[in-house]
Write an enzyme that holds these catalytic residues in place. Structure first.
Site, PDB file in Angstrom:
ATOM      1  N   TYR A 185       0.850  -1.191   0.000  1.00  0.00           N
ATOM      2  CA  TYR A 185       0.000   0.000   0.000  1.00  0.00           C
ATOM      3  C   TYR A 185       0.889   1.246   0.000  1.00  0.00           C
ATOM      4  O   TYR A 185       0.743   2.145   0.812  1.00  0.00           O
ATOM      5  CB  TYR A 185      -0.930  -0.048   1.236  1.00  0.00           C
ATOM      6  CG  TYR A 185      -2.214   0.722   1.042  1.00  0.00           C
ATOM      7  CD1 TYR A 185      -3.216   0.231   0.210  1.00  0.00           C
ATOM      8  CD2 TYR A 185      -2.413   1.943   1.674  1.00  0.00           C
ATOM      9  CE1 TYR A 185      -4.390   0.942   0.023  1.00  0.00           C
ATOM     10  CE2 TYR A 185      -3.585   2.659   1.493  1.00  0.00           C
ATOM     11  CZ  TYR A 185      -4.569   2.142   0.659  1.00  0.00           C
ATOM     12  OH  TYR A 185      -5.741   2.852   0.477  1.00  0.00           O
TER      13      TYR A 185
ATOM     14  N   GLN B 262       9.750  -7.061  -3.558  1.00  0.00           N
ATOM     15  CA  GLN B 262       9.176  -8.183  -4.316  1.00  0.00           C
ATOM     16  C   GLN B 262      10.139  -9.366  -4.347  1.00  0.00           C
ATOM     17  O   GLN B 262       9.726 -10.513  -4.295  1.00  0.00           O
ATOM     18  CB  GLN B 262       8.865  -7.747  -5.750  1.00  0.00           C
ATOM     19  CG  GLN B 262       7.638  -6.858  -5.848  1.00  0.00           C
ATOM     20  CD  GLN B 262       7.285  -6.489  -7.274  1.00  0.00           C
ATOM     21  OE1 GLN B 262       7.698  -7.162  -8.223  1.00  0.00           O
ATOM     22  NE2 GLN B 262       6.518  -5.435  -7.440  1.00  0.00           N
TER      23      GLN B 262
ATOM     24  N   HIS C 243       4.776  -3.686 -13.432  1.00  0.00           N
ATOM     25  CA  HIS C 243       6.104  -3.434 -13.972  1.00  0.00           C
ATOM     26  C   HIS C 243       6.645  -4.764 -14.492  1.00  0.00           C
ATOM     27  O   HIS C 243       6.383  -5.804 -13.894  1.00  0.00           O
ATOM     28  CB  HIS C 243       6.995  -2.939 -12.823  1.00  0.00           C
ATOM     29  CG  HIS C 243       8.195  -2.143 -13.251  1.00  0.00           C
ATOM     30  ND1 HIS C 243       8.462  -1.841 -14.545  1.00  0.00           N
ATOM     31  CD2 HIS C 243       9.197  -1.597 -12.517  1.00  0.00           C
ATOM     32  CE1 HIS C 243       9.581  -1.124 -14.601  1.00  0.00           C
ATOM     33  NE2 HIS C 243      10.041  -0.962 -13.381  1.00  0.00           N
TER      34      HIS C 243
ATOM     35  N   GLY D 124       0.902   6.505  -8.805  1.00  0.00           N
ATOM     36  CA  GLY D 124      -0.340   6.029  -8.207  1.00  0.00           C
ATOM     37  C   GLY D 124      -1.179   7.192  -7.683  1.00  0.00           C
ATOM     38  O   GLY D 124      -2.417   7.125  -7.669  1.00  0.00           O
TER      39      GLY D 124
ATOM     40  N   GLU E 140      12.137   6.960 -17.225  1.00  0.00           N
ATOM     41  CA  GLU E 140      12.313   7.656 -15.935  1.00  0.00           C
ATOM     42  C   GLU E 140      13.742   8.184 -15.756  1.00  0.00           C
ATOM     43  O   GLU E 140      13.949   9.225 -15.132  1.00  0.00           O
ATOM     44  CB  GLU E 140      11.867   6.787 -14.757  1.00  0.00           C
ATOM     45  CG  GLU E 140      12.666   5.535 -14.531  1.00  0.00           C
ATOM     46  CD  GLU E 140      11.905   4.447 -13.790  1.00  0.00           C
ATOM     47  OE1 GLU E 140      10.688   4.573 -13.607  1.00  0.00           O
ATOM     48  OE2 GLU E 140      12.550   3.448 -13.407  1.00  0.00           O
TER      49      GLU E 140
ATOM     50  N   GLU F 280      12.510  31.339 -16.287  1.00  0.00           N
ATOM     51  CA  GLU F 280      12.776  31.013 -17.701  1.00  0.00           C
ATOM     52  C   GLU F 280      13.122  29.537 -17.897  1.00  0.00           C
ATOM     53  O   GLU F 280      13.124  29.055 -19.022  1.00  0.00           O
ATOM     54  CB  GLU F 280      13.937  31.871 -18.235  1.00  0.00           C
ATOM     55  CG  GLU F 280      13.570  33.311 -18.522  1.00  0.00           C
ATOM     56  CD  GLU F 280      12.493  33.490 -19.601  1.00  0.00           C
ATOM     57  OE1 GLU F 280      12.247  32.538 -20.370  1.00  0.00           O
ATOM     58  OE2 GLU F 280      11.890  34.575 -19.656  1.00  0.00           O
TER      59      GLU F 280
HETATM   60  N1  LIG Z   1       5.279   4.534  -7.872  1.00  0.00           N
HETATM   61  C1  LIG Z   1       4.426   4.502  -8.869  1.00  0.00           C
HETATM   62  O1  LIG Z   1       3.542   5.329  -8.961  1.00  0.00           O
HETATM   63  C2  LIG Z   1       4.493   3.403  -9.899  1.00  0.00           C
HETATM   64  C3  LIG Z   1       4.063   3.655 -11.209  1.00  0.00           C
HETATM   65  C4  LIG Z   1       3.958   2.596 -12.099  1.00  0.00           C
HETATM   66  C5  LIG Z   1       4.343   1.319 -11.690  1.00  0.00           C
HETATM   67  N2  LIG Z   1       4.823   1.126 -10.437  1.00  0.00           N
HETATM   68  C6  LIG Z   1       5.181  -0.231 -10.006  1.00  0.00           C
HETATM   69  O2  LIG Z   1       4.270  -0.631  -8.985  1.00  0.00           O
HETATM   70  C7  LIG Z   1       4.927  -1.480  -8.040  1.00  0.00           C
HETATM   71  C8  LIG Z   1       4.784  -0.857  -6.664  1.00  0.00           C
HETATM   72  O3  LIG Z   1       5.507   0.378  -6.667  1.00  0.00           O
HETATM   73  P1  LIG Z   1       5.287   1.492  -5.551  1.00  0.00           P
HETATM   74  O4  LIG Z   1       6.079   2.685  -5.998  1.00  0.00           O
HETATM   75  O5  LIG Z   1       3.852   1.617  -5.235  1.00  0.00           O
HETATM   76  O6  LIG Z   1       6.052   0.777  -4.377  1.00  0.00           O
HETATM   77  P2  LIG Z   1       6.465   1.407  -2.989  1.00  0.00           P
HETATM   78  O7  LIG Z   1       5.658   2.609  -2.704  1.00  0.00           O
HETATM   79  O8  LIG Z   1       7.923   1.506  -2.913  1.00  0.00           O
HETATM   80  O9  LIG Z   1       5.979   0.154  -2.111  1.00  0.00           O
HETATM   81  C9  LIG Z   1       5.994   0.235  -0.826  1.00  0.00           C
HETATM   82  C10 LIG Z   1       5.190  -0.952  -0.292  1.00  0.00           C
HETATM   83  O10 LIG Z   1       6.065  -2.071  -0.176  1.00  0.00           O
HETATM   84  C11 LIG Z   1       6.044  -2.461   1.221  1.00  0.00           C
HETATM   85  N3  LIG Z   1       7.343  -3.012   1.587  1.00  0.00           N
HETATM   86  C12 LIG Z   1       8.574  -2.476   1.346  1.00  0.00           C
HETATM   87  N4  LIG Z   1       9.535  -3.296   1.835  1.00  0.00           N
HETATM   88  C13 LIG Z   1       8.889  -4.372   2.373  1.00  0.00           C
HETATM   89  C14 LIG Z   1       9.322  -5.564   2.991  1.00  0.00           C
HETATM   90  N5  LIG Z   1      10.619  -5.845   3.150  1.00  0.00           N
HETATM   91  N6  LIG Z   1       8.371  -6.442   3.416  1.00  0.00           N
HETATM   92  C15 LIG Z   1       7.066  -6.179   3.257  1.00  0.00           C
HETATM   93  N7  LIG Z   1       6.590  -5.068   2.664  1.00  0.00           N
HETATM   94  C16 LIG Z   1       7.495  -4.182   2.220  1.00  0.00           C
HETATM   95  C17 LIG Z   1       5.735  -1.167   1.952  1.00  0.00           C
HETATM   96  O11 LIG Z   1       5.301  -1.413   3.255  1.00  0.00           O
HETATM   97  P3  LIG Z   1       5.872  -0.488   4.475  1.00  0.00           P
HETATM   98  O12 LIG Z   1       5.313   0.869   4.236  1.00  0.00           O
HETATM   99  O13 LIG Z   1       5.379  -1.155   5.649  1.00  0.00           O
HETATM  100  O14 LIG Z   1       7.378  -0.459   4.310  1.00  0.00           O
HETATM  101  C18 LIG Z   1       4.641  -0.616   1.055  1.00  0.00           C
HETATM  102  O15 LIG Z   1       3.412  -1.276   1.242  1.00  0.00           O
HETATM  103  C19 LIG Z   1       6.381  -1.580  -8.503  1.00  0.00           C
HETATM  104  O16 LIG Z   1       6.507  -2.723  -9.306  1.00  0.00           O
HETATM  105  C20 LIG Z   1       6.566  -0.336  -9.365  1.00  0.00           C
HETATM  106  O17 LIG Z   1       7.578  -0.476 -10.318  1.00  0.00           O
HETATM  107  C21 LIG Z   1       4.894   2.129  -9.536  1.00  0.00           C
END
Ligand SMILES: NC(=O)c1ccc[n+]([C@@H]2O[C@H](COP(=O)([O-])OP(=O)(O)OC[C@H]3O[C@@H](n4cnc5c(N)ncnc54)[C@H](OP(=O)(O)O)[C@@H]3O)[C@@H](O)[C@H]2O)c1
Length: 383
Positions: free
Chosen positions: A72, A137, A158, A187, A246, A278
């Site tokens: 989330y 992941q 992704h 998101g 990116e 500018e």
């Molecule tokens: N960012 C974007 O808008 C975007 C756009 C297009 C595609 N994507 C893709 O969507 C996917 C998700 O990206 P995101 O940017 O949403 O990810 P993110 O914000 O970095 O994800 C964070 C999530 O991962 C959890 N997490 C992190 N480390 C963990 C661990 N060791 N164990 C369990 N949970 C863990 C976090 O929980 P805690 O908060 O508890 O750490 C949180 O729920 C990726 O594949 C990304 O490439 C993202």
């Protein structure tokens, strides 16, 4: 062919796109009626629009599914909330005792009903939306794999984990569907635009169709998360273009060009206010919204003749100067160097602290400090 529908689609297309014909796609028990084949600047592509695949159809395809959004962070909330508002049976899997868990509760997910620890959500979900950070992941993969029983679907946003599976170890069992929907934006924008009745465009791809229903499942999910239109890709192309974009024009190149132009203006005695306006403010506030609405030629046609002459004279020089850097960038992505670097740095325990140091450098630079003052002076930001 329904002429009214064709006209409606035509009306929604940008000037360069032309409606060509339809294709009929069939799958085991559901017919994805018509795939639009559209002309993008002379190249034909299959796309799915909301008109041909309305939300009601997505709801029908997903009516017996439990969509488990795992994570989330940024994409998680956008996709989970949009799906919930679109009437899809969605649950969230998130580790407990974290701010992120609290955020999910605040957004109306109920512990024990629609919000669970990751492993319980994995067990309950029939479609697993794997939306942890790419590094997480890899770490959680053994747990996820355990719950991928036959017939379930594994969904990504992704192509990273699958394409670079030599580095990530993410190799799904053969008897599950594996696909992706990748919204082309944050998101946060996905949610914001959904609430405004708009939609981010998304790509979709199928890596594995074990059930014969992968196509209808992935398209339905693409519509349910609030996409504008959906375009086809594959996992490799998705990740190669995404990493290039990116690092390139979307974030890396743009900051590099901002910094270079700002510095040249400052070195020549221009004030920070003049250099920032500018370099950045005029671009983001005035010109890019016009480009978004009508394209670059229209923006050029609607600026002063002096600006127009200069822009037409100089754009090819910038293209030729940067093209070798983009080529180097693409090669670095395709060789796996970028993914390895990302895995290595993002999985370090002090990743967030190190990131903060780098972001602070940007934040504290004169350019972005000037930007802070300029933003505060926008009339809408003044009390
Ligand atoms: N960012 C974007 O808008 C975007 C756009 C297009 C595609 N994507 C893709 O969507 C996917 C998700 O990206 P995101 O940017 O949403 O990810 P993110 O914000 O970095 O994800 C964070 C999530 O991962 C959890 N997490 C992190 N480390 C963990 C661990 N060791 N164990 C369990 N949970 C863990 C976090 O929980 P805690 O908060 O508890 O750490 C949180 O729920 C990726 O594949 C990304 O490439 C993202």
């Amino acid at each position: 062919m329904n002429q009214r529908w064709v006209n409606k689609v035509k009306g929604k297309l940008s000037a360069g796109s032309q409606f060509n014909n339809f294709q009929i796609f069939k799958s085991s028990n559901f017919q994805i009626k018509k795939m639009a084949k559209l002309n993008f600047g002379g190249v034909e592509e299959n796309v799915v629009t909301r008109e041909e695949f309305p939300l009601s159809k997505a709801q029908e395809v997903l009516k017996n599914e439990t969509v488990a959004v795992i994570g989330y962070g940024v994409q998680g909330p956008g996709q989970a909330l949009n799906q919930r508002d679109n009437g899809i049976n969605v649950i969230v899997g998130q580790r407990k005792n974290s701010k992120t868990w609290d955020k999910a509760v605040k957004d109306g997910f109920v512990p024990g009903e629609t919000l669970f620890e990751i492993e319980e959500a994995l067990q309950r979900g029939t479609i697993i939306c794997y939306l942890l950070s790419d590094a997480a992941q890899i770490e959680l993969w053994p747990t996820v794999k355990k719950h991928l029983t036959p017939g379930k679907a594994l969904y990504f946003s992704h192509g990273f984990g699958i394409t670079f599976n030599g580095q990530t170890g993410i190799i799904p069992p053969k008897d599950v569907d594996v696909f992706l929907v990748a919204p082309k934006g944050s998101g946060t924008s996905l949610r914001r635009m959904f609430l405004q009745g708009r939609g981010l465009n998304s790509s979709y791809a199928i890596f594995q169709d074990a059930t014969g229903k992968a196509k209808e499942r992935v398209v339905a999910l693409g519509i349910a998360v609030g996409s504008g239109y959906l375009f086809e890709t594959d996992f490799k192309k998705e990740v190669y273009s995404d990493l290039t974009g990116e690092r390139g024009t979307l974030m890396g190149a743009i900051q590099g060009i901002f910094a270079a132009q700002y510095q040249v203006l400052r070195d020549n005695g221009h004030t920070p206010s003049e250099a920032f306006n500018e370099t950045v403010e005029e671009l983001t506030q005035s010109l890019m919204p016009l480009v978004a609405e009508n394209g670059m030629d229209w923006m050029y046609a609607n600026c002063s003749t002096t600006a127009q002459r200069g822009a037409l004279d100089w754009w090819k020089k910038f293209r030729d100067a940067t093209a070798p850097v983009f080529k180097e960038l693409y090669e670095s992505v395709a060789s796996g160097k970028e993914s390895q670097r990302s895995i290595d740095s993002n999985s370090k325990p002090d990743y967030r602290e190190k990131l903060e140091v780098e972001l602070k450098e940007l934040r504290d630079s004169e350019l972005w400090q000037a930007g802070k003052t300029v933003r505060s002076l926008r009339p809408e930001n003044q009390k």
